[in-house]
Design a protein around this motif. Structure first.
Motif, PDB file in Angstrom:
ATOM      1  N   LEU A 169      30.780 -26.000  53.702  1.00  0.00           N
ATOM      2  CA  LEU A 169      31.117 -27.259  54.348  1.00  0.00           C
ATOM      3  C   LEU A 169      31.866 -26.975  55.644  1.00  0.00           C
ATOM      4  O   LEU A 169      32.792 -26.167  55.682  1.00  0.00           O
ATOM      5  N   ALA A 170      31.461 -27.660  56.704  1.00  0.00           N
ATOM      6  CA  ALA A 170      32.103 -27.482  58.007  1.00  0.00           C
ATOM      7  C   ALA A 170      31.815 -28.704  58.862  1.00  0.00           C
ATOM      8  O   ALA A 170      30.695 -29.227  58.856  1.00  0.00           O
ATOM      9  N   GLY A 171      32.835 -29.175  59.563  1.00  0.00           N
ATOM     10  CA  GLY A 171      32.656 -30.318  60.445  1.00  0.00           C
ATOM     11  C   GLY A 171      32.812 -31.639  59.711  1.00  0.00           C
ATOM     12  O   GLY A 171      32.803 -31.695  58.475  1.00  0.00           O
ATOM     13  N   PHE A 208      31.578 -33.030  56.192  1.00  0.00           N
ATOM     14  CA  PHE A 208      32.338 -33.927  55.336  1.00  0.00           C
ATOM     15  C   PHE A 208      32.031 -35.379  55.713  1.00  0.00           C
ATOM     16  O   PHE A 208      32.127 -35.759  56.887  1.00  0.00           O
ATOM     17  N   GLY A 209      31.679 -36.175  54.691  1.00  0.00           N
ATOM     18  CA  GLY A 209      31.339 -37.568  54.939  1.00  0.00           C
ATOM     19  C   GLY A 209      32.326 -38.557  54.366  1.00  0.00           C
ATOM     20  O   GLY A 209      32.703 -39.521  55.024  1.00  0.00           O
ATOM     21  N   GLY A 210      32.749 -38.355  53.102  1.00  0.00           N
ATOM     22  CA  GLY A 210      33.661 -39.306  52.499  1.00  0.00           C
ATOM     23  C   GLY A 210      34.151 -38.861  51.139  1.00  0.00           C
ATOM     24  O   GLY A 210      33.682 -37.858  50.582  1.00  0.00           O
ATOM     25  N   LEU A 211      35.116 -39.609  50.605  1.00  0.00           N
ATOM     26  CA  LEU A 211      35.673 -39.366  49.278  1.00  0.00           C
ATOM     27  C   LEU A 211      35.258 -40.517  48.379  1.00  0.00           C
ATOM     28  O   LEU A 211      35.534 -41.681  48.668  1.00  0.00           O
ATOM     29  N   LEU A 212      34.591 -40.188  47.281  1.00  0.00           N
ATOM     30  CA  LEU A 212      34.038 -41.196  46.381  1.00  0.00           C
ATOM     31  C   LEU A 212      35.175 -41.922  45.654  1.00  0.00           C
ATOM     32  O   LEU A 212      35.953 -41.305  44.934  1.00  0.00           O
ATOM     33  N   THR A 213      35.280 -43.232  45.857  1.00  0.00           N
ATOM     34  CA  THR A 213      36.374 -44.003  45.266  1.00  0.00           C
ATOM     35  C   THR A 213      35.914 -45.216  44.489  1.00  0.00           C
ATOM     36  O   THR A 213      36.691 -45.774  43.713  1.00  0.00           O
ATOM     37  N   GLY A 214      34.712 -45.668  44.667  1.00  0.00           N
ATOM     38  CA  GLY A 214      34.267 -46.882  43.983  1.00  0.00           C
ATOM     39  C   GLY A 214      32.869 -46.726  43.448  1.00  0.00           C
ATOM     40  O   GLY A 214      32.101 -45.870  43.867  1.00  0.00           O
ATOM     41  N   GLY A 215      32.513 -47.623  42.510  1.00  0.00           N
ATOM     42  CA  GLY A 215      31.196 -47.553  41.907  1.00  0.00           C
ATOM     43  C   GLY A 215      31.158 -46.548  40.772  1.00  0.00           C
ATOM     44  O   GLY A 215      30.383 -46.691  39.844  1.00  0.00           O
ATOM     45  N   ALA A 216      32.008 -45.525  40.832  1.00  0.00           N
ATOM     46  CA  ALA A 216      32.132 -44.547  39.760  1.00  0.00           C
ATOM     47  C   ALA A 216      33.530 -44.644  39.190  1.00  0.00           C
ATOM     48  O   ALA A 216      34.508 -44.681  39.917  1.00  0.00           O
ATOM     49  N   GLY A 217      33.656 -44.701  37.875  1.00  0.00           N
ATOM     50  CA  GLY A 217      34.961 -44.808  37.240  1.00  0.00           C
ATOM     51  C   GLY A 217      35.315 -46.243  36.917  1.00  0.00           C
ATOM     52  O   GLY A 217      36.058 -46.512  35.988  1.00  0.00           O
TER      53      GLY A 217
END
Length: 498
Positions: free
Chosen positions: A365-367, A455-464
């Motif tokens: 992962l880079a950028g 890097f695009g995002g941190l998964l916070t919704g829809g899961a959990g």
């Protein structure tokens, strides 16, 4: 004394007490409790012997993380049975063999080692389908030690930078903070009562891991029986010199080789089962760090209106000594083979500029995907439509591929007290009609990246929050990273274990 060293398993032993190797999937050594050492001749000699041990390890080029002198008491034996003195040395995986073990003149000392996470394995490794939860690549299953029933995924690593050598990690806040806990700013202040230890694998994840190894061993056992049956039938057909016999001879040789590989794989999996059951089964053995910072969750957060939902973990670096090179690599996993991954992420032949599926399955992962690229990706799908393909690896759904949206979504939640909250979030859709949901419960906290590893995002919704969802929500990384940089001005995304 003669010392015995191991990386993940005990590979050299000096105890005068006999030890028979356990066999079968349920055979493993009993769990132990640590005890201090007093009144032993080593107490008087340690100031001399200790530096000699360190020097000897250096001479043999053995990379170690710690040298401790302890005793063990059995967790099951009655009467307070205490082991001989144990020289407990933490070493990097595969850094030595039994022939490397040094010696001294004290004879009632055993040597054992703390477990470290495994390095990711190749497609040729017998453990490839089960070992992922215990490797250092991104997507580790984690939970709060006090609430192991709630699980999530570790997102990514970063270095604090500056004069600090700390390695930190990020996940969604609600993975580590119960929903009924006060939503306030958290900063760890060395108060053990307030410390939030982070477990590798919560209760269900650990149980699932153990079951997965047992199932894999059982499947291989069935395969071995099938090969044995085939060999029994082929042997009489292979007698002779005619064409049919020669073909049977070739088939017999191939089947015997398959049986050999199957039995070898069973041995490796049984060893993994025994080792991990011994070294990791207690929650205290699976603590890999503790939470150090977490701002309160906020929605419609200025200036973009995104949800702010993250927590920062300080890692126990001794558990990550097997890492070679950059830590932020995404194991693309065995679920999607290289050819299929390439077809899905690069559906057009003319949009594969130099991309090669990594031979070790590890995507570096880079950028960071820019806000402009979020809104106006420069790639097309097979229908000539603009599309931003993304990938993540999480606790529950493992590796999945999705399509990111170019327009940020608004997510509304309603509460029993008739209040509401609305947040703006990055939405990820399923890749196609056959790919299934991008995430499910337990994937929260996973990092989402594009097809070249930005890097695009941190998964916070829809899961959990729901068992599964047609749409997954995430906090955009370009904004999340700016918040982290305020907390840690010297932070960078290329940590290495020294």
């Amino acid at each position: 004394m003669t010392l015995r060293l191991q990386d993940y398993r005990l590979i050299f032993r000096t105890s005068e007490r006999p030890w028979d190797k356990p066999t079968g999937p349920e055979a493993y050594r009993g769990l132990k409790q640590l005890r201090p050492v007093y009144g032993h001749q080593l107490n008087d000699l340690w100031d001399t012997i200790g530096p000699q041990v360190v020097d000897l390890l250096d001479q043999h080029r053995i990379l170690f993380s710690s040298v401790d002198v302890v005793r063990f008491s059995s967790a099951t034996d009655k009467g307070g049975v205490i082991s001989p003195v144990v020289l407990w040395i933490g070493v990097l995986p595969d850094s030595l063999g039994g022939e490397d073990a040094p010696s001294h003149s004290i004879h009632d000392v055993d040597v054992e080692f703390r477990p470290e996470l495994y390095a990711p394995v190749s497609d040729l490794d017998a453990t490839k389908n089960v070992i992922d939860p215990l490797t250092t690549s991104l997507g580790l299953p984690i939970s709060n030690a006090k609430t192991p029933q709630y699980q999530g995924t570790l997102g990514f690593y970063f270095a604090e930078g500056g004069e600090s050598e700390d390695i930190l990690a990020v996940t969604a806040r609600y993975v580590l903070f119960p929903r009924d806990e006060v939503n306030s700013d958290y900063t760890y202040t060395n108060d053990r009562k307030l410390r939030k230890d982070v477990l590798l694998m919560g209760t269900k994840a650990w149980d699932d891991y153990i079951e997965s190894v047992q199932v894999e061993i059982g499947n291989l056992g069935i395969t071995a029986e099938i090969h044995e049956g085939s060999i029994e039938k082929l042997r009489p057909k292979a007698e002779g010199t005619n064409a049919s016999a020669r073909k049977a001879q070739r088939d017999l040789e191939e089947t015997e080789e398959l049986l050999r590989k199957t039995r070898k794989a069973m041995d490796e999996l049984e060893e993994l089962y025994m080792t991990t059951k011994r070294d990791w089964s207690k929650p205290i053995q699976r603590v890999i760090g503790h939470t150090v910072r977490s701002p309160p969750i906020s929605v419609d957060t200025p200036p973009h209106g995104f949800i702010k939902d993250f927590a920062i973990i300080k890692l126990d670096k001794d558990r990550f000594k097997s890492v070679e090179g950059p830590m932020n690599v995404l194991d693309l996993g065995p679920e999607i083979d290289g050819a299929k991954f390439t077809r899905m992420m690069f559906p057009r032949i003319d949009t594969q500029p130099g991309f090669k599926y990594p031979s070790n399955r590890l995507l570096p992962l880079a950028g960071i995907i820019s806000e402009e690229h979020f809104r106006r990706p420069n790639t097309l799908d097979v229908d000539n439509e603009a599309c931003l393909f993304v990938v993540k690896r999480g606790l529950t759904t493992k590796t999945t591929i999705g399509r990111a949206t170019g327009i940020f979504s608004y997510v509304r939640e309603y509460f029993p007290n008739e209040t509401t909250q609305t947040s703006k979030e990055w939405a990820i859709l399923p890749c196609d009609n056959e790919s299934g949901a991008f995430s499910k419960g337990g994937d929260s906290g996973a990092v989402i990246v594009d097809r070249i590893g930005r890097f695009g995002g941190l998964l916070t919704g829809g899961a959990g929050r729901t068992p599964s969802s047609d749409i997954t929500y995430a906090t955009p990384f370009f904004w999340l990273w700016s918040l982290i940089k305020i907390m840690y001005p010297n932070a960078h995304l290329y940590p290495v274990i020294k």
